[in-house]
Design an enzyme around this catalytic site. Structure first.
Site, PDB file in Angstrom:
ATOM      1  N   HIS A   1    -125.423 -70.553 -58.033  1.00 40.35           N
ATOM      2  CA  HIS A   1    -125.700 -71.913 -58.535  1.00 40.35           C
ATOM      3  C   HIS A   1    -127.126 -72.354 -58.137  1.00 40.35           C
ATOM      4  O   HIS A   1    -127.312 -73.303 -57.372  1.00 40.35           O
ATOM      5  CB  HIS A   1    -124.646 -72.828 -57.889  1.00 40.35           C
ATOM      6  CG  HIS A   1    -124.540 -74.214 -58.425  1.00 40.35           C
ATOM      7  ND1 HIS A   1    -125.586 -75.124 -58.446  1.00 40.35           N
ATOM      8  CD2 HIS A   1    -123.476 -74.893 -58.924  1.00 40.35           C
ATOM      9  CE1 HIS A   1    -125.166 -76.277 -58.928  1.00 40.35           C
ATOM     10  NE2 HIS A   1    -123.912 -76.162 -59.230  1.00 40.35           N
TER      11      HIS A   1
ATOM     12  N   GLU B   1    -127.920 -71.704 -63.565  1.00 35.70           N
ATOM     13  CA  GLU B   1    -126.912 -70.987 -62.796  1.00 35.70           C
ATOM     14  C   GLU B   1    -126.409 -69.765 -63.578  1.00 35.70           C
ATOM     15  O   GLU B   1    -126.275 -69.819 -64.806  1.00 35.70           O
ATOM     16  CB  GLU B   1    -125.751 -71.936 -62.484  1.00 35.70           C
ATOM     17  CG  GLU B   1    -126.221 -73.244 -61.846  1.00 35.70           C
ATOM     18  CD  GLU B   1    -125.223 -74.370 -61.999  1.00 35.70           C
ATOM     19  OE1 GLU B   1    -124.008 -74.098 -61.998  1.00 35.70           O
ATOM     20  OE2 GLU B   1    -125.650 -75.534 -62.137  1.00 35.70           O
TER      21      GLU B   1
END
Ligand code: TA6
Length: 307
Positions: free
Chosen positions: A174, A278
């Site tokens: 992420h 991400e």
């Protein structure tokens, strides 16, 4: 931690059962005393907390940091670090009664090896000990390797150690990227791709423009998007390239004003200096791993100056 007593030029040797770190790698106390690896080579540096195997810094010498870190981040054993590269496993997003984005990013990982590669890059490998995982997830063996060079290469591997049961999970790196000004940033590589718009009732839409730009909260999950993405940062005169393999989902997120104010570990104005791109396998791309198999997701972050 015992290693075979084999001396290799990677300077990994058994000395009283400890890992002998190359000179380029130090294990030091970080914020709130959490241990972190500090990696320094001639043309770049990086920091990785054992907590969450969380990369909190990567910087090419003479350039701004590539990763954004919130000045308000917590560094507590039962909280995720805000910024850098949160390692998301085994679910993406909220889950009733469970930590959002899974437990891996708020669990302490173990350093398994640290070595200097032939080209001078430094590679460190971390593993998530099964004893620190919830009982119903102990069939999963997680390893996270980080190679620091002119680019940053990350590989998350998940092995299903069950002899007879498949393992279903979501995973994601992420990544929070540091940018000069969100008003001066665009993202290319997703034109024509369908996405789930999480700021509009999770409706399915299609990315029509050649570039994504930002003037409000953006939270888009692009399924079956395995290609590279570029982040064009006019203020920093930099293009960041996100290349990947073993990842079918791309997520683009900027919290903008209201969500920034709602996050205690994120500054009200910090949305202007970050963008998340991400790389993972989430939603319809979740992975179901047969017994004994390993899933590997690799993400390579690089950057180039542009005038
Ligand atoms: O990847 C985007 C997202 O799922 C957003 O919806 C937002 O929740 C963000 O992740 C941050 O999640 P966190 O649990 O780190 O606050």
């Amino acid at each position: 931690m015992k290693f075979p007593g084999i001396l290799t030029k990677n300077i990994l040797m058994e000395t009283t059962g400890e890992i002998s770190l190359p000179a380029q790698v130090k294990l030091l106390p970080g914020h709130c005393g959490l241990p972190k690896l500090v990696i320094q080579i001639s043309h770049s540096s990086a920091e990785i907390y054992l907590h969450g195997a969380h990369i909190t810094d990567f910087q090419k010498t003479g350039e701004p940091p590539l990763l954004f870190m919130s000045a308000a981040s917590r560094y507590e054993t039962n909280q995720p670090i805000r910024g850098g590269v949160p390692v998301i496993f085994p679910w993406f997003g909220p889950r009733a009664g469970q930590p959002a984005h899974g437990f891996a990013r708020q669990t302490s990982w173990e350093l398994e090896s640290a070595s200097v590669e032939k080209n001078g890059e430094v590679k460190v490998s971390l593993r998530l000990s099964e004893t620190s995982m919830p009982a119903d997830w102990r069939a999963a063996q997680l390893r996270f390797s980080v190679t620091v060079g002119d680019s940053l290469t990350m590989e998350l591997s998940v092995t299903n150690r069950s002899p007879d049961k498949s393992l279903s999970f979501e995973d994601c790196l992420h990544t929070y990227f540091a940018i000069g000004d969100i008003a001066d940033v665009s993202i290319t590589g997703l034109q024509g791709a369908p996405y789930i718009d999480k700021v509009d009732g999770a409706s399915t839409k299609q990315e029509r423009g050649a570039a994504i730009t930002f003037n409000s909260e953006v939270d888009r999950v692009f399924p079956n998007a395995s290609g590279s993405v570029e982040i064009h940062d006019r203020k920093f005169h930099r293009t960041i390239v996100v290349e990947k393999s073993g990842s079918a989902s791309t997520v683009v997120w900027n919290p903008w004003i209201a969500k920034s104010k709602a996050m205690a570990d994120f500054g009200d104005e910090e949305f202007k200096q970050m963008i998340c791109v991400e790389s993972g396998n989430v939603g319809e791309n979740q992975i179901t791993l047969p017994p004994g198999k390993t899933a590997r997701m690799k993400v390579i972050l690089s950057s180039r100056r542009v005038e």
